[in-house]
Design a protein around this motif. Structure first.
Motif, PDB file in Angstrom:
ATOM      1  N   ILE A 222       0.852  -1.193   0.000  1.00  0.00           N
ATOM      2  CA  ILE A 222       0.000   0.000   0.000  1.00  0.00           C
ATOM      3  C   ILE A 222       0.885   1.239   0.000  1.00  0.00           C
ATOM      4  O   ILE A 222       1.638   1.473   0.943  1.00  0.00           O
ATOM      5  CB  ILE A 222      -0.940   0.012   1.227  1.00  0.00           C
ATOM      6  CG1 ILE A 222      -1.776  -1.257   1.289  1.00  0.00           C
ATOM      7  CG2 ILE A 222      -1.824   1.258   1.194  1.00  0.00           C
ATOM      8  CD1 ILE A 222      -2.698  -1.430   0.112  1.00  0.00           C
ATOM      9  N   GLU A 223       0.778   2.033  -1.049  1.00  0.00           N
ATOM     10  CA  GLU A 223       1.590   3.254  -1.153  1.00  0.00           C
ATOM     11  C   GLU A 223       0.798   4.509  -0.806  1.00  0.00           C
ATOM     12  O   GLU A 223       1.397   5.560  -0.555  1.00  0.00           O
ATOM     13  CB  GLU A 223       2.156   3.382  -2.575  1.00  0.00           C
ATOM     14  CG  GLU A 223       3.154   2.298  -2.926  1.00  0.00           C
ATOM     15  CD  GLU A 223       3.815   2.513  -4.280  1.00  0.00           C
ATOM     16  OE1 GLU A 223       4.783   1.802  -4.569  1.00  0.00           O
ATOM     17  OE2 GLU A 223       3.354   3.396  -5.037  1.00  0.00           O
ATOM     18  N   ALA A 224      -0.526   4.401  -0.792  1.00  0.00           N
ATOM     19  CA  ALA A 224      -1.354   5.560  -0.447  1.00  0.00           C
ATOM     20  C   ALA A 224      -2.683   5.064   0.091  1.00  0.00           C
ATOM     21  O   ALA A 224      -3.231   4.067  -0.396  1.00  0.00           O
ATOM     22  CB  ALA A 224      -1.568   6.460  -1.656  1.00  0.00           C
ATOM     23  N   VAL A 225      -3.199   5.766   1.086  1.00  0.00           N
ATOM     24  CA  VAL A 225      -4.522   5.474   1.637  1.00  0.00           C
ATOM     25  C   VAL A 225      -5.337   6.756   1.583  1.00  0.00           C
ATOM     26  O   VAL A 225      -4.886   7.809   2.069  1.00  0.00           O
ATOM     27  CB  VAL A 225      -4.441   4.963   3.092  1.00  0.00           C
ATOM     28  CG1 VAL A 225      -5.843   4.682   3.631  1.00  0.00           C
ATOM     29  CG2 VAL A 225      -3.570   3.718   3.173  1.00  0.00           C
ATOM     30  N   VAL A 226      -6.521   6.696   0.990  1.00  0.00           N
ATOM     31  CA  VAL A 226      -7.380   7.875   0.861  1.00  0.00           C
ATOM     32  C   VAL A 226      -8.677   7.639   1.616  1.00  0.00           C
ATOM     33  O   VAL A 226      -9.021   6.511   1.966  1.00  0.00           O
ATOM     34  CB  VAL A 226      -7.657   8.201  -0.622  1.00  0.00           C
ATOM     35  CG1 VAL A 226      -6.375   8.597  -1.333  1.00  0.00           C
ATOM     36  CG2 VAL A 226      -8.315   7.022  -1.336  1.00  0.00           C
ATOM     37  N   SER A 227      -9.413   8.721   1.855  1.00  0.00           N
ATOM     38  CA  SER A 227     -10.614   8.635   2.688  1.00  0.00           C
ATOM     39  C   SER A 227     -11.908   8.652   1.883  1.00  0.00           C
ATOM     40  O   SER A 227     -12.984   8.728   2.465  1.00  0.00           O
ATOM     41  CB  SER A 227     -10.626   9.792   3.694  1.00  0.00           C
ATOM     42  OG  SER A 227     -10.589  11.038   3.016  1.00  0.00           O
ATOM     43  N   SER A 228     -11.819   8.570   0.559  1.00  0.00           N
ATOM     44  CA  SER A 228     -13.023   8.489  -0.265  1.00  0.00           C
ATOM     45  C   SER A 228     -12.701   7.764  -1.557  1.00  0.00           C
ATOM     46  O   SER A 228     -11.556   7.772  -2.028  1.00  0.00           O
ATOM     47  CB  SER A 228     -13.598   9.879  -0.559  1.00  0.00           C
ATOM     48  OG  SER A 228     -12.896  10.503  -1.617  1.00  0.00           O
ATOM     49  N   PHE A 229     -13.711   7.140  -2.136  1.00  0.00           N
ATOM     50  CA  PHE A 229     -13.520   6.411  -3.394  1.00  0.00           C
ATOM     51  C   PHE A 229     -13.200   7.355  -4.545  1.00  0.00           C
ATOM     52  O   PHE A 229     -12.436   6.996  -5.451  1.00  0.00           O
ATOM     53  CB  PHE A 229     -14.776   5.606  -3.722  1.00  0.00           C
ATOM     54  CG  PHE A 229     -15.069   4.512  -2.739  1.00  0.00           C
ATOM     55  CD1 PHE A 229     -14.287   3.377  -2.688  1.00  0.00           C
ATOM     56  CD2 PHE A 229     -16.132   4.625  -1.848  1.00  0.00           C
ATOM     57  CE1 PHE A 229     -14.555   2.356  -1.774  1.00  0.00           C
ATOM     58  CE2 PHE A 229     -16.418   3.617  -0.938  1.00  0.00           C
ATOM     59  CZ  PHE A 229     -15.623   2.492  -0.902  1.00  0.00           C
ATOM     60  N   MET A 230     -13.757   8.556  -4.516  1.00  0.00           N
ATOM     61  CA  MET A 230     -13.548   9.501  -5.623  1.00  0.00           C
ATOM     62  C   MET A 230     -12.124  10.025  -5.678  1.00  0.00           C
ATOM     63  O   MET A 230     -11.694  10.570  -6.694  1.00  0.00           O
ATOM     64  CB  MET A 230     -14.530  10.664  -5.494  1.00  0.00           C
ATOM     65  CG  MET A 230     -15.988  10.276  -5.717  1.00  0.00           C
ATOM     66  SD  MET A 230     -16.314   9.742  -7.409  1.00  0.00           S
ATOM     67  CE  MET A 230     -16.158  11.301  -8.261  1.00  0.00           C
ATOM     68  N   MET A 231     -11.365   9.881  -4.601  1.00  0.00           N
ATOM     69  CA  MET A 231      -9.975  10.334  -4.595  1.00  0.00           C
ATOM     70  C   MET A 231      -9.040   9.339  -5.280  1.00  0.00           C
ATOM     71  O   MET A 231      -7.933   9.699  -5.696  1.00  0.00           O
ATOM     72  CB  MET A 231      -9.501  10.562  -3.153  1.00  0.00           C
ATOM     73  CG  MET A 231     -10.218  11.698  -2.435  1.00  0.00           C
ATOM     74  SD  MET A 231      -9.818  11.754  -0.664  1.00  0.00           S
ATOM     75  CE  MET A 231      -8.062  12.139  -0.722  1.00  0.00           C
ATOM     76  N   VAL A 232      -9.481   8.086  -5.391  1.00  0.00           N
ATOM     77  CA  VAL A 232      -8.599   7.036  -5.910  1.00  0.00           C
ATOM     78  C   VAL A 232      -8.075   7.340  -7.313  1.00  0.00           C
ATOM     79  O   VAL A 232      -6.854   7.259  -7.546  1.00  0.00           O
ATOM     80  CB  VAL A 232      -9.304   5.669  -5.860  1.00  0.00           C
ATOM     81  CG1 VAL A 232      -8.455   4.601  -6.574  1.00  0.00           C
ATOM     82  CG2 VAL A 232      -9.569   5.253  -4.421  1.00  0.00           C
ATOM     83  N   PRO A 233      -8.927   7.680  -8.304  1.00  0.00           N
ATOM     84  CA  PRO A 233      -8.407   7.897  -9.659  1.00  0.00           C
ATOM     85  C   PRO A 233      -7.299   8.935  -9.732  1.00  0.00           C
ATOM     86  O   PRO A 233      -6.331   8.770 -10.488  1.00  0.00           O
ATOM     87  CB  PRO A 233      -9.648   8.342 -10.442  1.00  0.00           C
ATOM     88  CG  PRO A 233     -10.801   7.769  -9.687  1.00  0.00           C
ATOM     89  CD  PRO A 233     -10.396   7.830  -8.254  1.00  0.00           C
ATOM     90  N   TRP A 234      -7.417   9.984  -8.933  1.00  0.00           N
ATOM     91  CA  TRP A 234      -6.405  11.042  -8.972  1.00  0.00           C
ATOM     92  C   TRP A 234      -5.069  10.558  -8.425  1.00  0.00           C
ATOM     93  O   TRP A 234      -4.013  11.087  -8.809  1.00  0.00           O
ATOM     94  CB  TRP A 234      -6.902  12.248  -8.171  1.00  0.00           C
ATOM     95  CG  TRP A 234      -8.234  12.731  -8.652  1.00  0.00           C
ATOM     96  CD1 TRP A 234      -9.445  12.465  -8.100  1.00  0.00           C
ATOM     97  CD2 TRP A 234      -8.498  13.523  -9.815  1.00  0.00           C
ATOM     98  NE1 TRP A 234     -10.458  13.052  -8.838  1.00  0.00           N
ATOM     99  CE2 TRP A 234      -9.893  13.708  -9.892  1.00  0.00           C
ATOM    100  CE3 TRP A 234      -7.685  14.106 -10.790  1.00  0.00           C
ATOM    101  CZ2 TRP A 234     -10.499  14.440 -10.912  1.00  0.00           C
ATOM    102  CZ3 TRP A 234      -8.290  14.848 -11.798  1.00  0.00           C
ATOM    103  CH2 TRP A 234      -9.669  15.002 -11.853  1.00  0.00           C
ATOM    104  N   MET A 235      -5.098   9.559  -7.561  1.00  0.00           N
ATOM    105  CA  MET A 235      -3.863   9.002  -7.021  1.00  0.00           C
ATOM    106  C   MET A 235      -3.204   8.007  -7.971  1.00  0.00           C
ATOM    107  O   MET A 235      -2.077   7.574  -7.735  1.00  0.00           O
ATOM    108  CB  MET A 235      -4.139   8.314  -5.673  1.00  0.00           C
ATOM    109  CG  MET A 235      -4.670   9.233  -4.596  1.00  0.00           C
ATOM    110  SD  MET A 235      -3.494  10.558  -4.181  1.00  0.00           S
ATOM    111  CE  MET A 235      -2.156   9.600  -3.485  1.00  0.00           C
ATOM    112  N   LEU A 236      -3.903   7.642  -9.034  1.00  0.00           N
ATOM    113  CA  LEU A 236      -3.366   6.685 -10.008  1.00  0.00           C
ATOM    114  C   LEU A 236      -2.677   7.373 -11.182  1.00  0.00           C
ATOM    115  O   LEU A 236      -1.688   6.858 -11.726  1.00  0.00           O
ATOM    116  CB  LEU A 236      -4.493   5.790 -10.539  1.00  0.00           C
ATOM    117  CG  LEU A 236      -5.265   4.959  -9.502  1.00  0.00           C
ATOM    118  CD1 LEU A 236      -6.411   4.224 -10.176  1.00  0.00           C
ATOM    119  CD2 LEU A 236      -4.342   3.983  -8.789  1.00  0.00           C
ATOM    120  N   VAL A 237      -3.204   8.527 -11.575  1.00  0.00           N
ATOM    121  CA  VAL A 237      -2.703   9.208 -12.770  1.00  0.00           C
ATOM    122  C   VAL A 237      -1.225   9.583 -12.610  1.00  0.00           C
ATOM    123  O   VAL A 237      -0.801  10.124 -11.592  1.00  0.00           O
ATOM    124  CB  VAL A 237      -3.547  10.473 -13.058  1.00  0.00           C
ATOM    125  CG1 VAL A 237      -2.946  11.269 -14.221  1.00  0.00           C
ATOM    126  CG2 VAL A 237      -4.985  10.084 -13.369  1.00  0.00           C
ATOM    127  N   GLY A 238      -0.450   9.254 -13.643  1.00  0.00           N
ATOM    128  CA  GLY A 238       0.969   9.591 -13.646  1.00  0.00           C
ATOM    129  C   GLY A 238       1.830   8.656 -12.834  1.00  0.00           C
ATOM    130  O   GLY A 238       3.010   8.944 -12.596  1.00  0.00           O
TER     131      GLY A 238
END
Length: 300
Positions: A222-238
């Motif tokens: 696990i490299e990142a943990v976010v508090s909402s599902f909508m944040m996930v895509p932004w953590m994937l880009v790039g």
């Protein structure tokens, strides 16, 4: 209106007082002056011949008798709400009503936004109030403060009715230019990459998808943990990170963010999204109509 000598408006005052345990806050909640709320408490004490709330230190605490009354008062108010909301006919084109719905941002974005869009045309008097889940959600449903809770069954209450809305599958999502998507995914490839996980609420509740990965004994980095599902895509880009995502959300977000998705290269259980409502609302035809609209939106 009086019933057996009690002004029924006082029941609402008692319910709020027992919840907030503060005269000033209760007055603010009901739009009353502090003196009016104090007078209401005095009348309640006289009628029930009990102090109901007593001051200890800086707080008010319910008496044992008030604690016995609390659930009965809440049930009475919920039943009254149901009575007022129920009619022999429900016409969405003319109905004026607010529905309070608890659901994750994934449910809101991938399904309920479509419901809201459709209701703007066919039921302009219907107002939808969306509330994100938190630790007190189940308690709020039990107290009748919510119309509907949408969740997998393990997060729902066994004491109230629930029915299935739709079945969701999960996919592996990542940046559109991630080279891993240039060939068929493998289990080894998926788990050799870094991952984004989701934990919800202040208690960091593990989501269905991430929980299933744990139960299947897969070892993820696990490299990142976010508090909402909508944040996930932004953590994937790039990045070369991957995430287990709901298929509906991955499809929708691919139109807005540079992500793509593929089928999971290993067995993974389906998620059953359920609708739960208070047991006194079983005959609420307006609520049943709304549930049918949500089910149709998910199918589309």
């Amino acid at each position: 209106m009086r019933y057996k000598g009690l002004d029924l408006n006082l029941l609402l005052a008692l319910d709020v007082l027992l919840e907030v345990r503060n005269v000033s806050r209760a007055a603010d909640r009901l739009g009353l002056s502090q003196s009016a709320m104090s007078a209401a408490l005095a009348r309640l004490r006289y009628y029930f011949d009990d102090e109901l709330l007593v001051v200890e230190g800086r707080r008010m605490h319910p008496t044992p008798y008030a604690e016995q009354l609390a659930s009965h008062v809440r049930e009475c108010l919920v039943a009254t709400d149901t009575l007022l909301a129920t009619s022999r006919a429900f016409d969405p084109a003319t109905a004026e009503r607010t529905f309070r719905i608890i659901g994750s941002d994934y449910v809101i974005a991938s399904v309920l936004v479509g419901v809201a869009r459709r209701l703007a045309d066919i039921a302009p008097g219907i107002r939808l109030e969306f509330i994100l889940p938190e630790e007190t959600a189940a308690g709020r449903l039990d107290r009748g403060e919510l119309d509907l809770m949408i969740s997998p069954p393990e997060f729902l209450l066994p004491s109230h009715p629930m029915e299935e809305l739709y079945v969701e599958t999960h996919v592996i999502a990542g940046w559109r230019d991630n080279p891993i998507f240039q060939k068929p995914l493998t289990e080894k490839g998926v788990f050799s990459a870094g991952h984004v996980a989701v934990s919800l609420g202040t208690h960091r509740t593990t989501t269905f998808g991430d929980r299933q990965i744990e139960l299947l004994k897969y070892d993820r980095r696990i490299e990142a943990v976010v508090s909402s599902f909508m944040m996930v895509p932004w953590m994937l880009v790039g990045t070369d990170r991957l995430a287990v995502m709901h298929r509906r959300l991955a499809v929708m977000m691919a139109d807005h963010v540079a992500i793509t998705h593929a089928a999971l290269p290993f067995a993974f259980p389906d998620m059953h999204e359920m609708a739960q409502y208070h047991r006194t609302r079983v005959t609420d035809i307006g609520l049943q109509w709304l549930i049918s609209q949500i089910r149709e939106a998910a199918a589309r």
